[in-house]
Enzyme design. Sequence first.
Site, mmCIF file in Angstrom:
data_model
loop_
_atom_site.group_PDB
_atom_site.id
_atom_site.type_symbol
_atom_site.label_atom_id
_atom_site.label_comp_id
_atom_site.label_asym_id
_atom_site.label_seq_id
_atom_site.Cartn_x
_atom_site.Cartn_y
_atom_site.Cartn_z
ATOM 1 N N TYR A 1 10.555 1.965 8.893
ATOM 2 C CA TYR A 1 9.756 2.457 7.777
ATOM 3 C C TYR A 1 8.805 1.354 7.309
ATOM 4 O O TYR A 1 7.612 1.585 7.113
ATOM 5 C CB TYR A 1 10.669 2.897 6.632
ATOM 6 C CG TYR A 1 9.928 3.362 5.399
ATOM 7 C CD1 TYR A 1 9.167 4.523 5.426
ATOM 8 C CD2 TYR A 1 9.993 2.635 4.209
ATOM 9 C CE1 TYR A 1 8.490 4.955 4.298
ATOM 10 C CE2 TYR A 1 9.334 3.066 3.071
ATOM 11 C CZ TYR A 1 8.575 4.222 3.120
ATOM 12 O OH TYR A 1 7.900 4.643 2.003
ATOM 13 N N SER B 1 3.786 1.388 0.454
ATOM 14 C CA SER B 1 5.076 1.182 -0.193
ATOM 15 C C SER B 1 5.275 -0.308 -0.416
ATOM 16 O O SER B 1 4.602 -1.133 0.207
ATOM 17 C CB SER B 1 6.190 1.714 0.719
ATOM 18 O OG SER B 1 7.466 1.280 0.299
#
Length: 290
Positions: A150, A137
């Site tokens: 995350y 990501s």
Amino acid sequence: MAPLVWLITGSSTGLGLCLARVALAAGHKVIATSRDPSKTPEAVAEIESTGSGKWMQLDVSAEDLEQRIATMVQVFGTVDVLVNNAGYATGGALEDVTLASVRAQMETNLFGPVRTMKALIPHMRERGSGTIVNVTSTEGISAAPGISMYGASKHALEAVSEALQGELAPFGIRTLIVEPGGMRTSFLQPEKVAENLPPISAPYKGTMVQHVLDAVLAQHGTQMLDPERSAKRIVEAVAGGGEGWPENRETYLRLPLGKECVGRIDAKVRMLQDNVKAMEGIWSTVDFEA
């Protein structure tokens, strides 16, 4: 290139499902997986109706993951491409998140991919070929306030992938990091996010934590990154074809996807360069004299 066998985690929606469709359309074979196939019967039927697709249950945090991976290798006799796509995001200020939620985040986003890779690397090494695709990501490049865990899980997967490139290249195994920006999928559906987002505590209301989380949640349904186009580029990165690719595409470790991702990369590079330059009077004084 001859048809490849793809094993894709997190195939029920979004990028994973698009990858399965694109790979099948390109003539490959696909083992699509999800934690609960009964929740997406139409997707399961679609993939299996092709004759080259098989849908199997797989929870990357389950105790029996390794046994299930071994069974999947037998479906088509091999696995040429592993795509670690399954994952979710935990939000909130670090002070507000529970250790249990941190462990669960790492179990899925980091230890899940590590376990699938450990299960399949011996198979690929013995065959002398294979590709491991780890979907990270923009948060794995530059972590934002309010999404620290995350970001940590994706940073860690990037680090593992960097090291793997050197470990596995001698055995003919390629490692590829896919770095998407905000993608228009169900990833930020309010009901999904609510499960993993504790209330913002009083000290963090009105701070960067709240600003970032509000901005992220507001993106749902308006993200610029197209999962179908992204899936097509990932399949091309592995199997060839397509336009606009640099020479020797297989030598590159990272596949950035979307303008948002590249903007975050550029900003991170500038920040690191500025930091190093500003600290030159310090870092240049601490080595032993030659």
